[in-house]
Design a protein around this motif. Structure first.
Motif, PDB file in Angstrom:
ATOM      1  N   ALA A   1       1.019  -0.915  -0.515  1.00 36.43           N
ATOM      2  CA  ALA A   1      -0.138   0.357  -0.097  1.00 36.43           C
ATOM      3  C   ALA A   1       0.671   1.141   0.039  1.00 36.43           C
ATOM      4  CB  ALA A   1      -0.708  -0.419   0.827  1.00 36.43           C
ATOM      5  N   SER A   2       2.893   1.321  -0.286  1.00 38.91           N
ATOM      6  CA  SER A   2       2.383   2.613  -0.523  1.00 38.91           C
ATOM      7  C   SER A   2       2.971   2.581  -1.439  1.00 38.91           C
ATOM      8  CB  SER A   2       4.547   1.751   0.512  1.00 38.91           C
ATOM      9  OG  SER A   2       4.784   0.875  -0.518  1.00 38.91           O
TER      10      SER A   2
ATOM     11  N   PHE B   1      -0.858   0.743  -7.218  1.00 44.57           N
ATOM     12  CA  PHE B   1      -2.338   0.251  -7.043  1.00 44.57           C
ATOM     13  C   PHE B   1      -2.716  -0.241  -5.159  1.00 44.57           C
ATOM     14  CE2 PHE B   1      -1.798  -2.495 -10.592  1.00 44.57           C
ATOM     15  CZ  PHE B   1      -1.487  -1.726 -11.688  1.00 44.57           C
TER      16      PHE B   1
ATOM     17  N   ARG C   1       7.890   0.425   3.235  1.00 41.28           N
ATOM     18  CA  ARG C   1       8.498   1.695   3.109  1.00 41.28           C
ATOM     19  C   ARG C   1       7.341   2.442   3.998  1.00 41.28           C
ATOM     20  NH1 ARG C   1       8.866   3.248  -3.153  1.00 41.28           N
ATOM     21  NH2 ARG C   1       7.718   1.889  -2.803  1.00 41.28           N
TER      22      ARG C   1
ATOM     23  N   LEU D   1       5.194  -3.948   6.984  1.00 39.43           N
ATOM     24  CA  LEU D   1       5.422  -5.677   6.394  1.00 39.43           C
ATOM     25  C   LEU D   1       6.478  -6.067   5.062  1.00 39.43           C
ATOM     26  CD1 LEU D   1       3.509  -8.266   5.882  1.00 39.43           C
ATOM     27  CD2 LEU D   1       2.076  -7.550   4.226  1.00 39.43           C
TER      28      LEU D   1
ATOM     29  N   SER E   1       8.081 -11.178   1.701  1.00 34.23           N
ATOM     30  CA  SER E   1       8.949 -12.029   1.247  1.00 34.23           C
ATOM     31  C   SER E   1       9.671 -12.852   2.389  1.00 34.23           C
ATOM     32  CB  SER E   1      10.079 -11.956   0.834  1.00 34.23           C
ATOM     33  OG  SER E   1      10.910 -10.987   1.777  1.00 34.23           O
TER      34      SER E   1
ATOM     35  N   ASN F   1      -1.717  -7.230  -3.391  1.00 31.21           N
ATOM     36  CA  ASN F   1      -1.260  -6.358  -4.186  1.00 31.21           C
ATOM     37  C   ASN F   1       0.156  -6.362  -4.393  1.00 31.21           C
ATOM     38  OD1 ASN F   1      -1.144  -4.426  -6.472  1.00 31.21           O
ATOM     39  ND2 ASN F   1      -0.746  -2.989  -4.157  1.00 31.21           N
TER      40      ASN F   1
ATOM     41  N   GLY G   1       5.712  -7.281  -7.786  1.00 26.20           N
ATOM     42  CA  GLY G   1       6.634  -6.168  -9.031  1.00 26.20           C
ATOM     43  C   GLY G   1       7.542  -7.529  -9.852  1.00 26.20           C
TER      44      GLY G   1
ATOM     45  N   TYR H   1       8.557 -13.202 -14.434  1.00 22.17           N
ATOM     46  CA  TYR H   1       7.809 -12.553 -13.612  1.00 22.17           C
ATOM     47  C   TYR H   1       5.825 -13.097 -14.247  1.00 22.17           C
ATOM     48  CZ  TYR H   1       4.388  -8.426 -12.901  1.00 22.17           C
ATOM     49  OH  TYR H   1       3.610  -7.974 -12.854  1.00 22.17           O
TER      50      TYR H   1
ATOM     51  N   LYS I   1       3.015 -14.869 -12.125  1.00 19.10           N
ATOM     52  CA  LYS I   1       1.931 -14.268 -12.033  1.00 19.10           C
ATOM     53  C   LYS I   1       1.524 -15.134 -12.468  1.00 19.10           C
ATOM     54  CE  LYS I   1       2.134 -10.261 -10.738  1.00 19.10           C
ATOM     55  NZ  LYS I   1       1.521  -9.465  -9.452  1.00 19.10           N
TER      56      LYS I   1
ATOM     57  N   PRO J   1      -3.925  -7.115 -15.115  1.00 18.85           N
ATOM     58  CA  PRO J   1      -3.987  -5.219 -15.496  1.00 18.85           C
ATOM     59  C   PRO J   1      -2.700  -5.588 -16.700  1.00 18.85           C
ATOM     60  CG  PRO J   1      -3.501  -4.791 -13.306  1.00 18.85           C
ATOM     61  CD  PRO J   1      -3.421  -6.776 -13.436  1.00 18.85           C
TER      62      PRO J   1
ATOM     63  N   ALA K   1       0.820  -0.408 -16.692  1.00 13.96           N
ATOM     64  CA  ALA K   1      -0.767   0.493 -15.989  1.00 13.96           C
ATOM     65  C   ALA K   1       0.521   1.770 -15.595  1.00 13.96           C
ATOM     66  CB  ALA K   1      -1.090   0.060 -14.525  1.00 13.96           C
TER      67      ALA K   1
ATOM     68  N   THR L   1       3.047   3.297 -12.873  1.00 13.05           N
ATOM     69  CA  THR L   1       2.851   3.035 -11.133  1.00 13.05           C
ATOM     70  C   THR L   1       4.974   3.573 -11.299  1.00 13.05           C
ATOM     71  OG1 THR L   1       3.190   0.803 -10.752  1.00 13.05           O
ATOM     72  CG2 THR L   1       0.907   2.338 -10.957  1.00 13.05           C
TER      73      THR L   1
ATOM     74  N   PHE M   1       6.479   1.017 -10.389  1.00 12.08           N
ATOM     75  CA  PHE M   1       6.443  -0.697 -11.670  1.00 12.08           C
ATOM     76  C   PHE M   1       7.635  -0.837 -12.769  1.00 12.08           C
ATOM     77  CE2 PHE M   1       6.380  -3.941 -14.871  1.00 12.08           C
ATOM     78  CZ  PHE M   1       5.921  -4.987 -14.150  1.00 12.08           C
TER      79      PHE M   1
HETATM   80  P1  NDP Z   1       4.600  -0.559  -7.947  1.00 15.92           P
HETATM   81  O1  NDP Z   1       5.340  -0.487  -7.620  1.00 15.92           O
HETATM   82  O2  NDP Z   1       4.202   1.665  -7.726  1.00 15.92           O
HETATM   83  O3  NDP Z   1       3.850  -0.950  -6.157  1.00 15.92           O
HETATM   84  C1  NDP Z   1       4.330  -1.796  -5.567  1.00 15.92           C
HETATM   85  C2  NDP Z   1       3.904  -2.019  -4.022  1.00 15.92           C
HETATM   86  O4  NDP Z   1       4.060  -2.874  -3.776  1.00 15.92           O
HETATM   87  C3  NDP Z   1       4.571  -1.332  -3.386  1.00 15.92           C
HETATM   88  O5  NDP Z   1       3.370  -0.982  -2.614  1.00 15.92           O
HETATM   89  C4  NDP Z   1       6.193  -2.025  -2.860  1.00 15.92           C
HETATM   90  O6  NDP Z   1       6.139  -1.630  -0.940  1.00 15.92           O
HETATM   91  C5  NDP Z   1       4.798  -3.260  -2.243  1.00 15.92           C
HETATM   92  N1  NDP Z   1       5.959  -5.077  -2.598  1.00 15.92           N
HETATM   93  C6  NDP Z   1       6.937  -5.149  -3.195  1.00 15.92           C
HETATM   94  N2  NDP Z   1       7.621  -5.926  -2.448  1.00 15.92           N
HETATM   95  C7  NDP Z   1       7.002  -6.358  -1.544  1.00 15.92           C
HETATM   96  C8  NDP Z   1       7.070  -6.910  -0.978  1.00 15.92           C
HETATM   97  N3  NDP Z   1       8.598  -7.814  -0.032  1.00 15.92           N
HETATM   98  N4  NDP Z   1       6.897  -7.077   1.295  1.00 15.92           N
HETATM   99  C9  NDP Z   1       5.654  -6.389   1.260  1.00 15.92           C
HETATM  100  N5  NDP Z   1       5.484  -5.436  -0.123  1.00 15.92           N
HETATM  101  C10 NDP Z   1       5.806  -5.324  -0.844  1.00 15.92           C
HETATM  102  O7  NDP Z   1       3.187  -1.139  -8.345  1.00 15.92           O
HETATM  103  P2  NDP Z   1       2.633  -1.515  -8.653  1.00 15.92           P
HETATM  104  O8  NDP Z   1       1.561  -0.292  -8.189  1.00 15.92           O
HETATM  105  O9  NDP Z   1       2.304  -1.338 -10.592  1.00 15.92           O
HETATM  106  O10 NDP Z   1       2.194  -2.647  -8.315  1.00 15.92           O
HETATM  107  C11 NDP Z   1       1.175  -3.410  -7.855  1.00 15.92           C
HETATM  108  C12 NDP Z   1       0.643  -4.492  -7.902  1.00 15.92           C
HETATM  109  O11 NDP Z   1       0.251  -4.780  -9.652  1.00 15.92           O
HETATM  110  C13 NDP Z   1       2.227  -5.468  -8.492  1.00 15.92           C
HETATM  111  O12 NDP Z   1       1.914  -7.440  -7.600  1.00 15.92           O
HETATM  112  C14 NDP Z   1       2.638  -5.778  -9.801  1.00 15.92           C
HETATM  113  O13 NDP Z   1       3.148  -6.939 -10.257  1.00 15.92           O
HETATM  114  C15 NDP Z   1       0.985  -5.672 -10.006  1.00 15.92           C
HETATM  115  N6  NDP Z   1       0.603  -5.442 -11.863  1.00 15.92           N
HETATM  116  C16 NDP Z   1       1.680  -3.931 -12.328  1.00 15.92           C
HETATM  117  C17 NDP Z   1       1.990  -4.018 -13.707  1.00 15.92           C
HETATM  118  C18 NDP Z   1       1.811  -2.062 -14.243  1.00 15.92           C
HETATM  119  O14 NDP Z   1       1.931  -2.253 -14.809  1.00 15.92           O
HETATM  120  N7  NDP Z   1       2.348  -1.443 -13.452  1.00 15.92           N
HETATM  121  C19 NDP Z   1       0.182  -4.809 -14.211  1.00 15.92           C
HETATM  122  C20 NDP Z   1       0.717  -5.522 -13.779  1.00 15.92           C
HETATM  123  C21 NDP Z   1       0.011  -6.201 -12.260  1.00 15.92           C
HETATM  124  P3  NDP Z   1       7.503  -1.521  -0.767  1.00 15.92           P
HETATM  125  O15 NDP Z   1       8.797  -1.314  -1.861  1.00 15.92           O
HETATM  126  O16 NDP Z   1       7.293  -0.244   0.009  1.00 15.92           O
HETATM  127  O17 NDP Z   1       7.262  -2.802   0.328  1.00 15.92           O
END
Ligand code: NDP
Ligand code: 8X3
Length: 262
Positions: A15-16, A19, A40, A64, A67, A94, A97, A160, A164, A190, A193, A195, A197
């Protein structure tokens, strides 16, 4: 009748940013109470403040790392204290990545492990730990974030796509396992998008990340957040099984319309 999210507890992983942060604001606007997790914590604090400003009944956050099982257990123990029993109505898995875009021949162990850990094992760990908090026959939902990558392989995406595709099969198995509990199980998959990502995939290379979206109109985080809220709000007897959501400019993975002048 539409399922009301007013004062219902919703747990969102990752949620940081992206999406997850947008989902916090969207579920907040529906009057829900939020439990937000990611690594974060400062960014979670911002997401929580935005959700409260949007109308959330509560917005709590806690570190959180999906992993590790220890971190997930700590997080869910905290969540259980907040919800006070079987009161978790929506779990949004959610966190995840992509790391790198190397071919299998050039792949790095650390990238492979991070992708399987977050997108697949993390989702399993959080779901296993959160299930005891979810009420039966009360409109509860588990919504997993998949990807078009679950459906179509592409060069440099082997791990990846595998992670998925694993998410998709876990979602399907879980729906079978939870039959009779009234807990709904969905995957939202999705396409392109914008973000963080690509910034994460390319390890902070902002110019390379920007190129992914150049000249095209990708989805934004709010587009997906709205879909998540819509799914959770369906009447309790309705399960949205699998939803592919792509920008109009993306006919298929790797088949994206780009305009010469942006
Ligand atoms: P962002 O990188 O903006 O967000 C990813 C989020 O996942 C961050 O809040 C990050 O938080 C968190 N995260 C990653 N690894 C961990 C971990 N080990 N523990 C806890 N939190 C974790 O990308 P999106 O919002 O795009 O991605 C969200 C989801 O959507 C992912 O699963 C991605 O695979 C999926 N997705 C994205 C697409 C796109 O094109 N953007 C398309 C299809 C799917 P933090 O680093 O603070 O831990
Ligand atoms: C993110 C979409 O096509 O970059 O899941 O894999 S893609």
């Amino acid at each position: 009748m539409e399922f009301s999210l007013q004062n219902k507890w919703i747990l969102i992983t990752g949620a940081s940013s992206g999406f997850g942060a947008a989902a916090a604001a969207a579920f907040g606007a529906a009057g829900a109470k939020l439990l937000l997790g990611a690594r974060r914590v400062a960014r979670l604090k911002t997401a929580a403040a935005q959700a409260l400003a949007a109308g959330a009944g509560a917005a709590e956050f806690h570190e959180l790392d999906v992993s590790t099982t220890a971190s997930v257990q700590k997080f869910i123990a905290w969540a259980a204290e907040k919800t006070g029993g079987k009161n978790l109505h929506v779990l949004v898995n959610n966190a995840g990545g992509a790391h790198g875009l190397d071919t299998v021949a050039d792949g790095q162990d650390a990238d492979w492990e991070a992708m399987i850990q977050s997108n697949l094992l993390g989702l399993l760990r959080v779901t296993r730990a959160a299930l005891p908090l979810m009420p039966h026959d009360a409109g509860a939902s588990i919504i997993n974030i998949g990807s078009v990558a679950a459906h179509t392989a592409y060069e440099g995406g082997a791990v990846y796509c595998a992670a998925k595709a694993g998410e998709l099969q876990v979602t399907r198995a879980l729906r079978l396992e939870l039959l009779g509990t009234g807990i709904r199980v969905s995957t939202v998959d999705p396409g392109l998008a914008e973000t963080e990502f690509s910034l994460v995939r390319f390890k902070g290379d902002a110019a390379r990340a920007k190129k992914v979206y150049e000249g095209t109109r990708p989805l934004n985080a709010r587009d997906i957040a709205d879909v998540l809220v819509w799914i959770a709000r369906r009447p309790p007897h309705v399960n949205i099984d699998e939803l592919l959501v792509k920008p109009v400019d993306q006919a298929a993975v790797g088949k994206v319309h780009r305009r010469p002048n942006g």
